[in-house]
Motif scaffolding. Structure first.
Motif, short mmCIF file in Angstrom:
data_model
loop_
_atom_site.label_atom_id
_atom_site.label_comp_id
_atom_site.label_asym_id
_atom_site.label_seq_id
_atom_site.Cartn_x
_atom_site.Cartn_y
_atom_site.Cartn_z
N TYR A 33 17.19 -20.21 21.21
CA TYR A 33 17.01 -18.77 21.28
C TYR A 33 15.68 -18.41 21.91
O TYR A 33 14.74 -19.21 21.96
CB TYR A 33 17.11 -18.15 19.89
N LEU A 34 15.62 -17.17 22.38
CA LEU A 34 14.37 -16.53 22.80
C LEU A 34 14.25 -15.24 22.00
O LEU A 34 15.26 -14.59 21.70
CB LEU A 34 14.39 -16.21 24.29
N GLY A 35 13.01 -14.87 21.65
CA GLY A 35 12.87 -13.69 20.82
C GLY A 35 11.51 -13.03 20.93
O GLY A 35 10.58 -13.56 21.52
N ALA A 36 11.45 -11.84 20.34
CA ALA A 36 10.19 -11.09 20.26
C ALA A 36 9.82 -10.94 18.79
O ALA A 36 10.69 -10.94 17.91
CB ALA A 36 10.35 -9.71 20.89
N ARG A 37 8.52 -10.82 18.52
CA ARG A 37 8.03 -10.75 17.16
C ARG A 37 6.88 -9.76 17.05
O ARG A 37 6.13 -9.56 18.00
CB ARG A 37 7.57 -12.14 16.68
N VAL A 38 6.75 -9.13 15.88
CA VAL A 38 5.65 -8.23 15.64
C VAL A 38 5.28 -8.34 14.17
O VAL A 38 6.14 -8.49 13.31
CB VAL A 38 6.02 -6.77 16.00
N GLY A 39 3.95 -8.33 13.89
CA GLY A 39 3.55 -8.50 12.51
C GLY A 39 2.08 -8.23 12.31
O GLY A 39 1.40 -7.64 13.16
N ALA A 40 1.58 -8.70 11.18
CA ALA A 40 0.19 -8.46 10.82
C ALA A 40 -0.42 -9.72 10.25
O ALA A 40 0.26 -10.53 9.62
CB ALA A 40 0.08 -7.32 9.81
N LEU A 41 -1.74 -9.88 10.48
CA LEU A 41 -2.52 -10.96 9.90
C LEU A 41 -3.50 -10.38 8.89
O LEU A 41 -4.07 -9.31 9.10
CB LEU A 41 -3.32 -11.69 10.98
N SER A 42 -3.68 -11.09 7.79
CA SER A 42 -4.75 -10.78 6.86
C SER A 42 -5.82 -11.83 7.09
O SER A 42 -5.72 -12.97 6.63
CB SER A 42 -4.25 -10.83 5.42
N LEU A 43 -6.85 -11.49 7.86
CA LEU A 43 -7.86 -12.44 8.27
C LEU A 43 -8.76 -12.83 7.10
O LEU A 43 -8.95 -12.07 6.15
CB LEU A 43 -8.71 -11.87 9.40
N ASP A 44 -9.33 -14.02 7.21
CA ASP A 44 -10.30 -14.48 6.22
C ASP A 44 -11.52 -13.54 6.22
O ASP A 44 -11.94 -13.02 7.26
CB ASP A 44 -10.72 -15.91 6.57
N SER A 45 -12.11 -13.36 5.04
CA SER A 45 -13.27 -12.46 4.93
C SER A 45 -14.48 -12.98 5.71
O SER A 45 -15.41 -12.22 5.97
CB SER A 45 -13.64 -12.26 3.46
N ASP A 46 -14.46 -14.26 6.09
CA ASP A 46 -15.55 -14.83 6.88
C ASP A 46 -15.24 -14.87 8.38
O ASP A 46 -16.03 -15.39 9.15
CB ASP A 46 -15.86 -16.25 6.40
N ARG A 47 -14.09 -14.36 8.76
CA ARG A 47 -13.70 -14.42 10.19
C ARG A 47 -14.63 -13.52 11.00
O ARG A 47 -14.83 -12.36 10.70
CB ARG A 47 -12.24 -13.99 10.35
N GLN A 48 -15.18 -14.06 12.09
CA GLN A 48 -16.06 -13.33 12.98
C GLN A 48 -15.57 -13.45 14.41
O GLN A 48 -14.79 -14.36 14.75
CB GLN A 48 -17.50 -13.87 12.88
N GLY A 49 -16.02 -12.53 15.28
CA GLY A 49 -15.67 -12.57 16.68
C GLY A 49 -16.78 -12.01 17.54
O GLY A 49 -17.68 -11.30 17.05
N ILE A 50 -16.72 -12.30 18.83
CA ILE A 50 -17.75 -11.88 19.76
C ILE A 50 -17.20 -10.79 20.67
O ILE A 50 -16.11 -10.92 21.21
CB ILE A 50 -18.25 -13.08 20.60
N LYS A 51 -17.98 -9.72 20.82
CA LYS A 51 -17.64 -8.64 21.74
C LYS A 51 -18.92 -8.20 22.45
O LYS A 51 -19.91 -7.85 21.78
CB LYS A 51 -17.01 -7.47 21.00
N GLU A 52 -18.88 -8.29 23.78
CA GLU A 52 -20.04 -7.91 24.60
C GLU A 52 -21.29 -8.64 24.14
O GLU A 52 -22.36 -8.08 23.95
CB GLU A 52 -20.24 -6.39 24.56
N ASN A 53 -21.07 -9.98 23.89
CA ASN A 53 -22.15 -10.89 23.52
C ASN A 53 -22.79 -10.56 22.16
O ASN A 53 -23.91 -11.01 21.86
CB ASN A 53 -23.25 -10.91 24.59
N VAL A 54 -22.07 -9.79 21.32
CA VAL A 54 -22.56 -9.47 19.98
C VAL A 54 -21.55 -10.03 18.97
O VAL A 54 -20.33 -9.88 19.14
CB VAL A 54 -22.73 -7.96 19.78
N LEU A 55 -22.04 -10.67 17.91
CA LEU A 55 -21.19 -11.25 16.88
C LEU A 55 -20.87 -10.19 15.83
O LEU A 55 -21.78 -9.58 15.25
CB LEU A 55 -21.89 -12.44 16.23
#
Length: 360
Positions: A33-55
């Protein structure tokens, strides 16, 4: 992003309602099969990311959007493998804007029944250019809207081994199925037209109730307790039956104990029932005495049992042979009188493979 939780829960509710009304259709090995999916993540409270060189610190809770594509393949009647790729959009904790990323991986799913499945997989989840390799556990429910279209709802948890994150997820998906089964027990039923109703009923009759209609059944009236193949004939399997003979002797003796006669007679009866079998009697001694003498004594013991089979229980001499091993092949290491007694013995084994029907 704060409204995402409400929207996704509504989507999952729609999926659950749809699956509750849908039909149950199990898929076979070889279908995909082939399919599409949509949902939500509950990220870890320590999860970080970088945007415009800022953490930045990412929002936790079910506030991260994850949606994408998936493809799967039925490996067996119960096992399925699946690949997926999701676009990820997470909010920033305490600040405007979002962190973007992706999640892709592979799952192996085991179908508990026609609807419910559970599985394990691995993936890489990236939020704001920081990626964690993760192990994922999944539990889900799938139902079919038609034979070729299915809904599914699933949830689970994933654990990272690089950044040590623990996260939850929930999603719904829609799949379109393709391909032909590589093996299937499903019987095709003719379409009933009003003018052909009587003929169709005759074509779908299964008189012996074995699951194969009479028009395709090459073995009628098969017993109900046996499994049958696609032609309605009983399936068979090979079953090995063994008979073993063990007789112990007194010290320095080749006289066969009277207590062993019943077991020797059982071996003779087994040989008469299976005329294709021959037997070799193997004689042994303990380690007391000279090696040459023990070799002679072991042969005497084996010959004594062979003679009883032939002369007392009427087994053909051409089917009976014997061999002495002396003290060279002990049954146990000798540390006591009881050990030496176990080694003063003859042994023989008979084995036959019978073809027996497979029970349902």
């Amino acid at each position: 992003m704060k409204k995402l939780n409400t929207v996704l829960l509504a989507l999952i509710g729609v999926g659950i309602s749809s699956t509750a009304l849908a039909q149950q259709t199990a898929k076979e090995p070889g279908e995909w099969y082939l399919g599409a999916r949509v949902g939500a993540l509950s990220l870890d409270s320590d999860r970080q990311g970088i945007k415009e060189n800022v953490l930045y610190q990412a929002d936790d809770g079910f506030s991260t959007f994850a949606g994408g594509l998936e493809g799967g393949f039925m490996l067996t009647e119960f096992w399925e493998t699946r690949l997926y790729y999701d676009y990820v959009q997470a909010g920033i904790d305490g600040a405007p804007g979002d962190l973007y990323g992706y999640s892709y991986g592979v799952d192996y799913l085991y179908h508990l029944n026609d609807n419910f499945y559970a599985g394990l997989g691995i993936n890489a989840t990236d939020v704001g250019d920081l990626t964690d390799a993760m192990v994922r556990a999944t539990f889900g429910h799938r139902s079919f809207i038609t034979d070729q279209v299915s809904w599914r709802v699933e949830a689970g948890a994933q654990r990272g081994w690089e950044l040590d994150h623990t996260e939850l997820f929930a999603n719904v998906g829609l799949q379109v199925w393709f391909g032909e089964p590589t093996a299937s027990d499903v019987q095709e039923r003719p379409v009933v037209q009003p003018k052909q109703a009587q003929q169709t009923t005759q074509e779908t009759v299964d008189s012996d109730g074995d699951g194969v209609i009479d028009s395709k059944d090459k073995c009628v009236n098969t017993p109900a307790e046996y499994s049958v193949d696609e032609n309605g004939c009983v399936k068979y399997k090979n079953e090995t039956v063994r008979e073993e003979l063990l007789v112990e002797f007194a010290f320095d003796s080749s006289k066969v104990p009277e207590s062993a006669m019943s077991r020797i007679e059982d071996i003779a009866d087994f040989m008469k029932k299976h005329s294709q079998l021959d037997i070799t009697i193997h004689g042994h001694t303990d380690s007391v005495g000279e090696e040459d003498y023990n070799q002679w004594l072991s042969e005497r013991r084996a010959k004594a049992v062979a003679d009883i089979l032939v002369n007392r229980f009427d087994v053909s001499g051409q089917r009976v042979s014997y061999k002495g091993h002396g003290e060279s092949d002990p049954k146990v290491m000798e540390d006591s009188a009881a050990d030496r007694q176990e080694n003063r013995r003859i042994e023989a084994e008979l084995k036959v493979v019978n073809r027996v029907p497979v029970e349902r």
